[in-house]
Design an enzyme around this catalytic site. Structure first.
Site, short mmCIF file in Angstrom:
data_model
loop_
_atom_site.label_atom_id
_atom_site.label_comp_id
_atom_site.label_asym_id
_atom_site.label_seq_id
_atom_site.Cartn_x
_atom_site.Cartn_y
_atom_site.Cartn_z
N GLY A 47 23.76 -4.25 -11.19
CA GLY A 47 22.78 -3.20 -11.48
C GLY A 47 23.41 -1.98 -12.13
N CYS A 48 24.58 -1.59 -11.65
CA CYS A 48 25.26 -0.41 -12.20
C CYS A 48 25.74 -0.66 -13.63
CB CYS A 48 26.42 -0.01 -11.31
SG CYS A 48 25.88 0.46 -9.64
N THR A 49 26.16 -1.88 -13.90
CA THR A 49 26.60 -2.22 -15.26
C THR A 49 25.40 -2.21 -16.21
OG1 THR A 49 28.43 -3.54 -14.40
CG2 THR A 49 27.74 -3.98 -16.67
N ALA A 52 24.42 1.43 -16.92
CA ALA A 52 25.38 2.09 -17.81
C ALA A 52 25.24 1.57 -19.24
CB ALA A 52 26.81 1.89 -17.30
#
EC number: 1.11.1.24
Length: 158
Positions: A47-49, A52
């Protein structure tokens, strides 16, 4: 969590990004530009990738709208640099290793996963206007379509 109309807590934290080796970022120094400050749990997780990469894909649009995008997590600067290099990220990430900024914004919260309770960063985004006031808050962000929604809000600031 801080809300709309409140003054965004100022901070100075180590940053990553092209040509920023050893530099810090101070939130108040970005005025009068609006700032998109997004908190995320951990570098290099799915999710964070995605989040970003979405902000990176729209970086030129945010810049054209006059806004600076800053991602923040408790990961070390070294982890941020590896994350940026691995995925070709074109946004600034800052390292809040001691968690003071996460606490000031109210994103350091108790979380429960698989019946276990622990402390962690709640994914949230704050749109801070050119005077340093919180103009919009997205608590508990769902990643899909989020960067586009934030961009629309930046453009609506005028």
């Amino acid at each position: 969590m801080i809300g709309i109309g409140e003054t965004a807590p100022d901070f100075t934290l180590p940053r990553t990004g092209p040509g920023t080796e050893g530099a810090t970022l101070t939130l108040s120094a970005l005025r009068p530009r609006p700032v998109v400050l997004y908190f995320y749990p951990k570098d290099d997780t799915p999710g964070c990738t995605t989040e970003a990469l979405d902000f990176t894909r729209l970086a030129a649009d945010f810049a054209a709208a006059g806004a600076t995008v800053v991602g923040i997590s408790r990961d070390t600067l070294a982890k941020h640099e590896k994350f940026c290099a691995k995925h070709g990220l074109g946004i600034t990430l800052v390292s809040d290793e001691d968690g003071a900024t996460c606490a000031a914004y109210g994103t350091w919260v108790e979380k429960t996963m698989y019946g276990r309770t622990s402390m962690g960063i709640q994914r949230a985004t704050f749109l801070i206007d050119g005077s340093g006031t919180v103009a919009q808050v997205w608590p508990k962000v769902a990643v899909k379509g989020h960067a586009e929604a934030v961009l629309a809000a930046v453009k609506a600031l005028g």
